[in-house]
Write an enzyme that holds these catalytic residues in place. Structure first.
Site, PDB file in Angstrom:
ATOM      1  N   ASP A 205       0.836  -1.188   0.000  1.00 39.99           N
ATOM      2  CA  ASP A 205       0.000   0.000   0.000  1.00 39.99           C
ATOM      3  C   ASP A 205       0.885   1.258   0.000  1.00 39.99           C
ATOM      4  O   ASP A 205       1.869   1.331   0.742  1.00 39.99           O
ATOM      5  CB  ASP A 205      -0.849  -0.037   1.290  1.00 39.99           C
ATOM      6  N   GLU A 244       1.801  -0.301  -5.038  1.00 41.60           N
ATOM      7  CA  GLU A 244       0.878   0.779  -5.406  1.00 41.60           C
ATOM      8  C   GLU A 244       1.721   2.050  -5.509  1.00 41.60           C
ATOM      9  O   GLU A 244       2.025   2.686  -4.502  1.00 41.60           O
ATOM     10  CB  GLU A 244      -0.211   0.952  -4.340  1.00 41.60           C
TER      11      GLU A 244
HETATM   12  C1  NOJ Z   1      -4.445   2.984  -0.728  1.00 39.05           C
HETATM   13  C2  NOJ Z   1      -5.573   2.006  -0.612  1.00 39.05           C
HETATM   14  O1  NOJ Z   1      -5.800   1.424  -1.868  1.00 39.05           O
HETATM   15  C3  NOJ Z   1      -6.755   2.785  -0.088  1.00 39.05           C
HETATM   16  O2  NOJ Z   1      -7.935   2.006  -0.145  1.00 39.05           O
HETATM   17  C4  NOJ Z   1      -6.455   3.261   1.300  1.00 39.05           C
HETATM   18  O3  NOJ Z   1      -7.501   4.079   1.763  1.00 39.05           O
HETATM   19  C5  NOJ Z   1      -5.156   4.065   1.334  1.00 39.05           C
HETATM   20  N1  NOJ Z   1      -4.104   3.469   0.582  1.00 39.05           N
HETATM   21  C6  NOJ Z   1      -4.671   4.204   2.763  1.00 39.05           C
HETATM   22  O4  NOJ Z   1      -4.225   2.949   3.228  1.00 39.05           O
END
Ligand code: NOJ
Ligand code: CA
Length: 562
Positions: A205, A244
């Protein structure tokens, strides 16, 4: 291409399926999905043909950000089951040949995590430095606020201890400080724990936030990623990190570990995804073609993860204001469909007006793109969103298994949509019985994608299709070639392609029956219906298409780079 390569570097042509245990299948009748329920659906997933499951966060959580706010990294949310249920699930998934990766959310914890509770007790707390504090933070740069509907700063004053703490996301998600070696060690321990329980890797993440937003700044933020990856490789050589990382292409290579490929194994192609939506909105190939041409080649053994939708908003943040407005007009004109000023909280089929031919073309395009496709649960049956749900929760409704819903015997905690995308019209059971369904189409695409490793592994070239509406590309690896054509427009097109090196070859259609011969000059004409799509394998006329991919001199020890 030898298939043995694809077992060593399994991620390079995997089919990844993202799901949330909470919304997939309720196994104990309390209205909430759980590991027992999910385990019962393993044969559905294996039958669909996906090769790797990505589980959204399943850890204990106050659930203020759908589980991305964690209070214990070493346990299972009791609503979803026990560690025992998790192990049984892993065992069953592995038995069916499915790998499993999970969300690794270590940029931040919940403010209810015992670490943060301890850290905020006082400035002298032994855990104080596990988070990022400041007496007087720099004034905010509004572009750094990720959720502008709820937050207006990335710093929150903590009255009790008299300092501000950093939160890149919501204020209930304080950022961990990876400049602290104890925090880095703890993160490795978390990876090690879940790998020991069988995970093949992690979807990481918020990677840029994780390595950049720390105090003091790391001398080389990327060294931390390389250290984590090396730790994983020591423990399990074929484990992966799927990052990500939504940054421009020129910065993205750093996250793979430019040259070495020793950091994040795969990065989501956010730029390609946004360009694909612009192409869909315009009915023109150019935006996506331009992204494919601009996209750098990842280092050896790394890969792009391609997708059209995920569990968050459809972010359009890398487009110009005008381009974004164009997509809003085409696919989400109402304010209620938009979110954060940069995205849409809808699923693909509703955006494409439920037009099955166009939806099928969009997924054919996704699976043909060079990279590893990632599906969000329910995409395979064309689920829609529930706009009555709050924010991004619109696309996180329960899986629609049957005309009654089939997710739970109880009252579901989250509501499915009504109307044309409700379970009575869109569900797994009905589509299993219908050979023309989206489910059967996705199954075919997965089967063909796996049979054509050239698509994922090959050197790709965007071809001149002669029509602004048609994206034509070819992928070549080890002397074998696959060609894909996608008509983004509403009218039929007659495409003429020049195929260098494939003179006198025969092209065999892979999605329907048919063959077309390439002329002595290397030219072939290929008609396409409105929103039509074709995948074609090239082979000399005397070679059966199923043998075109194998070459005698392929070696085990040196899988070709591309
Ligand atoms: C990215 C995640 O995909 C999202 O759903 C989340 O709210 C944020 N990061 C914080 O963890
Ligand atoms: Ca349950």
């Amino acid at each position: 291409m030898r298939l043995t390569y694809t077992s060593d570097l399994w991620w390079k042509n995997a089919v990844i399926y993202c799901l949330d245990v909470e919304t997939y299948k309720d196994g104990n009748g309390d209205g909430i999905g759980d590991f027992r329920g999910l385990t019962q659906q393993i044969d559905y997933l294996a039958g669909l043909g996906v090769t790797c499951l990505w589980l959204m966060p399943f850890y204990p959580t106050p659930n203020k950000d759908d589980g991305y706010d964690i209070t214990d990294f070493y346990a299972i949310d009791p609503r979803l089951g026990t560690l025992g249920d998790f192990v049984e699930f892993m065992r069953t998934a592995h038995d069916r040949g499915l790998r499993v990766i999970a969300d690794l959310v270590v940029n931040h914890t919940s403010d209810q995590h015992p670490w943060f509770k301890e850290a905020r007790k006082s400035k002298d707390s032994p855990r104080r430095d596990w988070y990022v504090w400041s007496d007087k933070p720099e004034p905010d740069d509004p572009s750094m606020v990720v959720f502008p509907d709820k937050e207006n700063s990335i710093w929150q004053y903590d009255k009790g201890s008299g300092q501000y703490y950093l939160h890149s996301f919501y204020k209930h998600q304080p950022d961990l400080n990876v400049a602290n070696p104890e925090v880095r060690d703890e993160i490795a321990r978390i990876l090690g724990f879940w790998m020991e329980l069988g995970l093949s890797g992690f979807r990481v993440d918020a990677v840029p936030f994780l390595i950049e937003n720390v105090e003091p700044k790391l001398a080389d933020p990327h060294e931390f990623l390389a250290d984590l990856r090396a730790f994983m490789t020591r423990r399990k050589g074929d484990s992966i990190l799927l990052g990500e990382v939504n940054v421009p292409y020129r910065q993205l290579l750093d996250y793979f570990g430019d040259g070495l490929g020793d950091q994040v194994t795969m990065c989501f192609d956010f730029i390609g995804m946004q360009s694909a939506w612009l192409s869909l909105a315009r009915g023109e190939a150019e935006p996506l073609a331009a992204a494919l041409k601009a996209r750098p080649r990842p280092p050896k053994d790394c890969q792009w993860a391609t997708f059209l939708r995920n569990h968050d908003e459809l972010t359009l943040d890398k487009l110009t204001d005008e381009e974004r407005q164009e997509i809003f007009r085409a696919f989400g004109p109402e304010k209620n469909m938009q979110i954060f000023g940069r995205g849409l909280r809808r699923r693909l089929p509703t955006m494409l007006g439920g037009d099955l031919r166009r939806i099928k073309m969009a997924y054919s395009l996704l699976f043909s793109l060079p990279g590893t496709p990632v599906l969000f649960y329910g995409e395979e049956i064309g689920m829609g969103e529930n706009l009555d749900a709050e924010g991004r929760m619109a696309v996180r409704t329960p899986m629609q298994w049957s005309s009654e819903g089939g997710f739970t015997m109880a009252e579901p905690v989250r509501r499915m949509p009504d109307g044309p995308f409700g379970p009575d019209r869109v569900n797994v059971a009905d589509q299993k019985r219908d050979t023309d369904s989206l489910l059967r189409w996705i199954q075919l695409l997965i089967e063909r994608y796996r049979e054509c490793p050239e698509l994922a592994w090959g050197r790709h070239t965007v071809l001149d299709s002669g029509s602004p509406h048609v994206l034509a590309h070819r992928c070549d690896a080890d002397g074998a070639s696959v060609i894909a054509l996608h008509n983004l427009g509403r009218t039929a097109e007659d495409v003429e392609l020049k195929l260098e090196g494939l003179e006198n070859y025969r092209l065999t259609d892979l999605l329907v029956d048919g063959t077309s011969d390439v002329s002595e000059q290397g030219v072939v004409r290929l008609p396409l219906g409105p929103h039509g799509c074709r995948w074609l394998r090239a082979a000399p006329a005397e070679v059966p298409p199923e043998d075109a991919s194998v070459k005698a001199d392929d070696s085990f020890t040196h899988p070709r780079r591309r």
